[in-house]
Design a protein around this motif. Structure first.
Motif, PDB file in Angstrom:
ATOM      1  N   VAL A 337      -8.906  33.732  -8.178  1.00  0.00           N
ATOM      2  CA  VAL A 337      -8.524  33.771  -9.465  1.00  0.00           C
ATOM      3  C   VAL A 337      -8.183  32.405 -10.015  1.00  0.00           C
ATOM      4  CG1 VAL A 337      -7.193  34.904 -11.246  1.00  0.00           C
ATOM      5  CG2 VAL A 337      -7.452  36.209  -9.147  1.00  0.00           C
ATOM      6  N   ILE A 338      -9.016  32.262 -11.492  1.00  0.00           N
ATOM      7  CA  ILE A 338      -8.777  31.083 -12.234  1.00  0.00           C
ATOM      8  C   ILE A 338      -8.256  31.602 -13.599  1.00  0.00           C
ATOM      9  CG2 ILE A 338      -9.610  29.354 -13.244  1.00  0.00           C
ATOM     10  CD1 ILE A 338     -11.599  28.769 -11.330  1.00  0.00           C
ATOM     11  N   GLY A 339      -7.150  31.369 -14.118  1.00  0.00           N
ATOM     12  CA  GLY A 339      -6.542  31.544 -15.141  1.00  0.00           C
ATOM     13  C   GLY A 339      -5.408  32.614 -15.046  1.00  0.00           C
ATOM     14  N   SER A 340      -5.032  33.238 -16.206  1.00  0.00           N
ATOM     15  CA  SER A 340      -5.449  32.832 -17.468  1.00  0.00           C
ATOM     16  C   SER A 340      -4.810  31.667 -18.048  1.00  0.00           C
ATOM     17  CB  SER A 340      -5.127  34.184 -18.601  1.00  0.00           C
ATOM     18  OG  SER A 340      -3.803  34.176 -18.907  1.00  0.00           O
ATOM     19  N   GLU A 341      -3.722  30.987 -17.713  1.00  0.00           N
ATOM     20  CA  GLU A 341      -3.259  29.935 -17.971  1.00  0.00           C
ATOM     21  C   GLU A 341      -3.905  28.706 -17.358  1.00  0.00           C
ATOM     22  OE1 GLU A 341      -0.640  33.283 -17.504  1.00  0.00           O
ATOM     23  OE2 GLU A 341      -0.912  31.942 -15.926  1.00  0.00           O
ATOM     24  N   MET A 342      -4.975  28.153 -18.041  1.00  0.00           N
ATOM     25  CA  MET A 342      -5.784  27.100 -17.468  1.00  0.00           C
ATOM     26  C   MET A 342      -6.121  26.098 -18.577  1.00  0.00           C
ATOM     27  SD  MET A 342      -8.198  28.417 -19.740  1.00  0.00           S
ATOM     28  CE  MET A 342      -9.548  27.211 -19.492  1.00  0.00           C
ATOM     29  N   SER A 343      -5.126  26.014 -19.668  1.00  0.00           N
ATOM     30  CA  SER A 343      -5.158  25.141 -20.758  1.00  0.00           C
ATOM     31  C   SER A 343      -5.298  23.676 -20.361  1.00  0.00           C
ATOM     32  CB  SER A 343      -4.041  25.274 -21.662  1.00  0.00           C
ATOM     33  OG  SER A 343      -3.932  26.531 -21.958  1.00  0.00           O
ATOM     34  N   GLY A 344      -4.762  23.310 -19.132  1.00  0.00           N
ATOM     35  CA  GLY A 344      -5.230  21.870 -18.656  1.00  0.00           C
ATOM     36  C   GLY A 344      -6.478  21.694 -17.976  1.00  0.00           C
ATOM     37  N   GLY A 345      -7.292  22.722 -17.779  1.00  0.00           N
ATOM     38  CA  GLY A 345      -8.521  22.761 -17.145  1.00  0.00           C
ATOM     39  C   GLY A 345      -8.496  22.872 -15.613  1.00  0.00           C
ATOM     40  N   ALA A 346      -9.806  22.975 -15.161  1.00  0.00           N
ATOM     41  CA  ALA A 346      -9.784  23.330 -13.769  1.00  0.00           C
ATOM     42  C   ALA A 346     -11.217  22.920 -13.488  1.00  0.00           C
ATOM     43  CB  ALA A 346      -9.753  24.821 -13.203  1.00  0.00           C
ATOM     44  N   LYS A 347     -11.449  21.932 -12.227  1.00  0.00           N
ATOM     45  CA  LYS A 347     -12.530  21.684 -11.781  1.00  0.00           C
ATOM     46  C   LYS A 347     -12.529  21.033 -10.474  1.00  0.00           C
ATOM     47  CE  LYS A 347     -11.474  16.914 -13.385  1.00  0.00           C
ATOM     48  NZ  LYS A 347     -11.962  15.570 -14.543  1.00  0.00           N
ATOM     49  N   ASN A 348     -13.922  21.162  -9.873  1.00  0.00           N
ATOM     50  CA  ASN A 348     -14.080  20.587  -8.523  1.00  0.00           C
ATOM     51  C   ASN A 348     -13.134  21.342  -7.499  1.00  0.00           C
ATOM     52  OD1 ASN A 348     -15.464  18.852  -6.626  1.00  0.00           O
ATOM     53  ND2 ASN A 348     -13.867  17.366  -6.499  1.00  0.00           N
ATOM     54  N   ILE A 349     -13.569  22.690  -7.482  1.00  0.00           N
ATOM     55  CA  ILE A 349     -13.079  23.856  -6.874  1.00  0.00           C
ATOM     56  C   ILE A 349     -13.853  24.509  -5.567  1.00  0.00           C
ATOM     57  CG2 ILE A 349     -11.673  26.004  -6.816  1.00  0.00           C
ATOM     58  CD1 ILE A 349     -10.328  23.805  -8.371  1.00  0.00           C
ATOM     59  N   PHE A 350     -13.803  24.295  -4.589  1.00  0.00           N
ATOM     60  CA  PHE A 350     -14.723  24.798  -3.468  1.00  0.00           C
ATOM     61  C   PHE A 350     -14.102  26.060  -2.738  1.00  0.00           C
ATOM     62  CE2 PHE A 350     -15.399  20.482  -4.254  1.00  0.00           C
ATOM     63  CZ  PHE A 350     -16.868  20.307  -3.959  1.00  0.00           C
ATOM     64  N   VAL A 351     -14.630  27.252  -2.804  1.00  0.00           N
ATOM     65  CA  VAL A 351     -13.989  28.402  -2.089  1.00  0.00           C
ATOM     66  C   VAL A 351     -15.207  28.914  -1.139  1.00  0.00           C
ATOM     67  CG1 VAL A 351     -13.138  30.708  -2.172  1.00  0.00           C
ATOM     68  CG2 VAL A 351     -12.750  28.821  -4.160  1.00  0.00           C
ATOM     69  N   TYR A 352     -14.866  29.115   0.006  1.00  0.00           N
ATOM     70  CA  TYR A 352     -15.931  29.582   1.076  1.00  0.00           C
ATOM     71  C   TYR A 352     -15.154  30.243   2.207  1.00  0.00           C
ATOM     72  CZ  TYR A 352     -15.265  25.169   3.544  1.00  0.00           C
ATOM     73  OH  TYR A 352     -14.876  24.063   4.283  1.00  0.00           O
ATOM     74  N   ASP A 353     -16.226  31.178   2.794  1.00  0.00           N
ATOM     75  CA  ASP A 353     -15.649  32.014   4.068  1.00  0.00           C
ATOM     76  C   ASP A 353     -14.260  32.664   3.880  1.00  0.00           C
ATOM     77  OD1 ASP A 353     -18.076  30.722   5.036  1.00  0.00           O
ATOM     78  OD2 ASP A 353     -16.700  29.297   6.214  1.00  0.00           O
ATOM     79  N   CYS A 354     -14.327  33.495   2.735  1.00  0.00           N
ATOM     80  CA  CYS A 354     -13.004  34.496   2.508  1.00  0.00           C
ATOM     81  C   CYS A 354     -13.490  35.643   2.417  1.00  0.00           C
ATOM     82  CB  CYS A 354     -12.520  33.693   1.214  1.00  0.00           C
ATOM     83  SG  CYS A 354     -11.857  32.177   1.405  1.00  0.00           S
TER      84      CYS A 354
END
Length: 557
Positions: A337-354
């Motif tokens: 999950v990303i959010g909902s409190e993401m006001s500072g931003g999010a970047k360069n996220i790698f998710v795999y083999d889950c």
């Protein structure tokens, strides 16, 4: 810059690579070889046993002072290991110090007390806003090189703190809960542990820190101010390994503004009805590795956050450089999950083999007007899902702070579409690359809902095989590509719904059946195209509503 060049630039910028299909520009395979680096912890071998500091593992003796004394002594000696041996250790809040590894032996349980008086009220943070809270059972601030490791269990005594909704329990569970005491809401549908909690729950954001509130006021609502089980704030080089974190009063594991965090082989566990019972919330952190871990909780499983609304934008600390791999999420509102409190931003996220098994939603990206912030450059691959209750993949910019799946008898209306000015409060989702997703069972395969004033953009989905009740729903989005998508659906009327979509490309879409193939609605559609699509399997190919024009859709085999 054309589409292929743009993708190559984006990926090169973040030290990963992507092979491209020359015709479509869609990523067919990602290389995750050059991932973000996470600095490791290192500890002296010196070991201090809490028994030597007076701790008694009888489940009755309160060991708060003994355990904290051991941590302080270890820190003053230059660090090492504080040992929690086998036994049942009752305690109040524990503060970790630099260079200390709190290690739980097998058959050890660190049981936090249900006595609220042991948790002082402190200025803290809740859902991205400054709040008064009860002290977290495990906490550290501005520390370096700290760890919680071993094979034991850490229990937050969450049942003493949490409200519970009747709809989430069986009749026998509800009767037992009522017999334990507590207070019922006026409609008899919600149980509160104390009168203080019940009274505070009727107020609007009572824990918010404001000049007009006195210490006496905060004390009057103390029971409502549930602590997160673990909160590390502004710490560097952290290791959580092997331990079970369970039964939290609110969020389970909450690193806040930390750097170089490794979470390995942990088990985060909460009852499925646990209100706000998230597994792990990574908030405004940098350089994070989560691997080999299991989450079975009452809210979001693995969640990325960065502050809420104006407070999050003022902090201005995105969550970035995150690796999540080889992990499993069972019961949860969302797997990743990303959010909902993401006001500072999010970047360069790698998710795999889950793997996500029985979660409400699989991949869940949520925000709402007022948040602001930019979520971008998100890379996801090799995800397996079974028995997803809602959507397999969801992007929603109308998050309304409710459970993702309506409870029995609950009615919800779609939000009214109103175009507002784009401001710093307008959130942005863009540049997502999701590939190799297999899902056996979901209510809907893919749902995207952007804002009419600022569409979701640059979303690339490739190599999806999804069995679901319904197909694909895209609203207020642009530059969306779906490549090699196989849908096995129960209901396909329509198989694909698009409302105000621009530059939507379907390449090699396969499906089992469709009463209606495409429903296009709205007066702001353009450049919706397909290739490699057999439209003859559908009873009806297209339907255009609410100002949509036929020329906006081109179907090519």
């Amino acid at each position: 810059m054309n589409k292929i060049a743009s993708i190559l630039f984006t990926v090169a910028l973040f030290s990963t690579s992507i092979s491209l299909n020359a015709q479509t520009g869609v990523g067919k395979a990602y290389s995750f070889d050059n991932l973000p680096k996470v600095a490791k912890t290192s500890f002296k071998a010196d070991t201090l046993n809490i028994i030597k500091y007076g701790a008694v593992g009888d489940g009755l003796t309160l060991n708060t002072k003994s355990i904290n004394d051991a941590v302080i002594a270890c820190n003053k000696r230059g660090g090492g290991v504080v040992l929690i041996p086998q036994g049942l250790w009752l305690t109040g809040p524990i503060e970790l110090k630099s260079n200390v590894n709190l290690h739980l032996q097998k058959n050890s349980i660190l049981q936090f007390t249900k006595d609220f008086n042991q948790y002082p009220l402190v200025a803290s943070n809740w859902e991205g806003l400054p709040q008064m809270r009860n002290q977290s059972p495990l906490w550290a601030t501005n520390q370096q090189n700290i760890a919680i490791t071993g094979h034991g269990i850490i229990d937050g005594a969450g049942e003493a703190w949490r409200m519970v909704k009747k709809e989430k329990l069986t009749a026998n569970q509800w009767s037992k809960l009522l017999a334990s005491g507590g207070v019922l809401s006026e409609d008899k549908k919600t149980w509160y542990p104390t009168e203080k909690f019940f009274n505070a729950a009727k107020m609007k954001n009572p824990g918010e820190i404001t000049p007009d509130k006195t210490p006496e006021f905060y004390q009057s609502i103390k029971d409502f101010l549930r602590p997160n089980l673990l909160v590390f704030t502004s710490c560097k080089r952290i290791l959580l390994e092997g331990v079970t974190f369970q039964n939290s009063a609110a969020w389970n594991i909450h690193p806040l503004m930390c750097e170089d965090l490794t979470v390995r082989n942990v088990y985060a566990k909460n009852p499925w009805y646990a209100q706000n019972g998230d597994g792990i919330d990574i908030e405004s952190c940098k350089n994070v590795l989560i691997e080999g871990s299991t989450f079975d909780v009452g809210d979001d499983g693995i969640c990325i956050k960065s502050g809420r609304d104006a407070a999050g934008r003022k902090r201005g600390m995105p969550t970035e450089n995150v690796i999540i791999r080889n992990s499993t999420v069972y019961q949860a509102h969302g797997g990743f999950v990303i959010g909902s409190e993401m006001s500072g931003g999010a970047k360069n996220i790698f998710v795999y083999d889950c793997s996500f098994i029985g979660t409400d939603i699989g991949l869940r990206f949520k925000t709402t007007r007022g948040r602001g912030g930019v979520v971008e450059k998100i890379f996801v691959k090799n995800i397996n899902m079974i028995g997803i209750i809602g959507e397999a993949i969801l992007f929603d910019m109308y998050y309304a702070a409710v459970d993702p799946v309506p409870l029995k008898g609950e009615k919800r209306e779609a939000p009214k579409v109103v175009i507002l000015p784009v401001t710093e409060e307008t959130p942005t989702f863009k540049d997502f690359y999701i590939s190799n997703v297999t899902c056996d069972g979901a209510a809907k395969a893919v749902f995207m809902r952007g804002l009419p004033e600022l569409s979701i953009s640059n979303i690339n989905l490739a190599n999806l095989s999804i069995k679901a009740k319904e197909g694909i729903d895209i609203q207020e989005a642009k530059n969306i590509t779906l490549h090699n998508v196989s849908l096995t659906v129960d209901e396909a009327n329509p198989l694909i719904n698009i409302q105000n979509g621009n530059q939507i490309n379907f390449n090699n879409l396969k499906y089992n059946t469709a009463q209606l193939l495409f429903r296009i609605s709205g007066d702001r559609n353009s450049a919706i195209r397909t290739s490699g699509l057999d439209a003859t399997k559908a009873n009806v190919k297209t339907e255009f509503l609410a100002g949509a024009e036929e020329k906006s859709l081109q179907i090519n085999k």
